[in-house]
Enzyme design. Structure first.
Site: not given
Ligand code: C5P
Length: 231
Positions: A11, A34, A61, A63-64, A66, A117, A188
């Protein structure tokens, strides 16, 4: 079919930051990373080529979601880039997911997002007018994903056991929200350790900031790798 390498969420805002980060690793260390919307939309397909040319594996990642024909063509373009894994929203429907598979082919893994989530049960009821429990909705979408012939779903660690008991051990579960003991949760909310993710039965885990923002990312990566692969 657990993947040994933790998937590192790159990221970062641009390709330069990605290059700097990847330089920290020995050239022979082949990573699984990712790439999400921010980086892909700012840097374009070149970011995939750059990472693939270094020998790393890529989970794109995006997430398509359409109409089937559009998703099929988009997936064919992503297959050309050589992505190793990508995803769609299960809410697009079985026909859309089948079209995604047709476009992508059977080489790369194809997963579906069930309910994000970030969506609470109340929000799901109000915004999507789905009047079941959140767990039932997640389970339903996972079943649709299996019917469409995809490889598995992106889900929270809490959901892995239920999904596997319904759809079998070979149905893949990729879980984000991983935090090694002692690291900051960031934004998170429900987190599990790499060790817990393994014992729960996750096949892939995605982890970002505990590695990318660490003082010593290389050391943080190896610590996570070891915990994820402990017996
Ligand atoms: O930095 P961190 O470990 O929180 O990154 C987790 C990655 O997983 C981020 O790119 C976030 O967008 C992604 N993600 C998430 N939870 C989800 C789906 C994707 O944290 N349910």
């Amino acid at each position: 079919m657990r993947e040994k390498r933790p998937i590192i969420a790159l990221d970062f805002p641009n390709a330069e930051a990605v290059k700097q980060f990847l330089k920290l690793f020995p050239a022979e260390e082949k990573l699984f990373v990712k790439i999400g919307m921010e980086l892909y939309y700012s840097s374009g397909p070149d970011i995939i080529r750059l990472v693939k040319n270094l020998g790393h594996s890529v989970f794109l990642d995006l997430k398509l979601h359409d109409i089937p024909n559009t998703v099929k063509s988009a997936m064919a373009a992503l297959a050309e880039l050589g992505v190793d894994m990508t995803n769609v929203h299960a809410a697009g429907g079985v026909e859309m997911m089948k079209a995604a598979r047709e476009g992508l082919g059977f080489g790369p893994k194809l997963l579906a997002v069930t309910q994000l989530t970030s969506t609470s049960e109340e929000q799901m009821r109000a915004d999507q007018n789905i009047q079941t429990s959140l767990v039932e909705s997640v389970t339903h979408y996972a079943q649709q994903t299996a019917i469409a012939g995809l490889d598995g779903v992106v889900c929270s660690a809490q959901e892995v056991k239920g999904i596997k008991s319904l759809l079998g051990e070979d149905f893949l579960c990729l879980t984000p929200g991983i935090r090694p003991i002692g690291s900051s949760k960031g934004d998170q909310k429900r987190v599990v350790t790499p060790d817990e993710a393994r014992s729960i039965g996750s096949d892939y885990m995605v982890i970002g900031r505990p590695i990318t923002q660490a003082d010593d990312p290389l050391r943080a990566y190896y610590a996570v790798y070891t915990a994820w692969n402990a017996l």
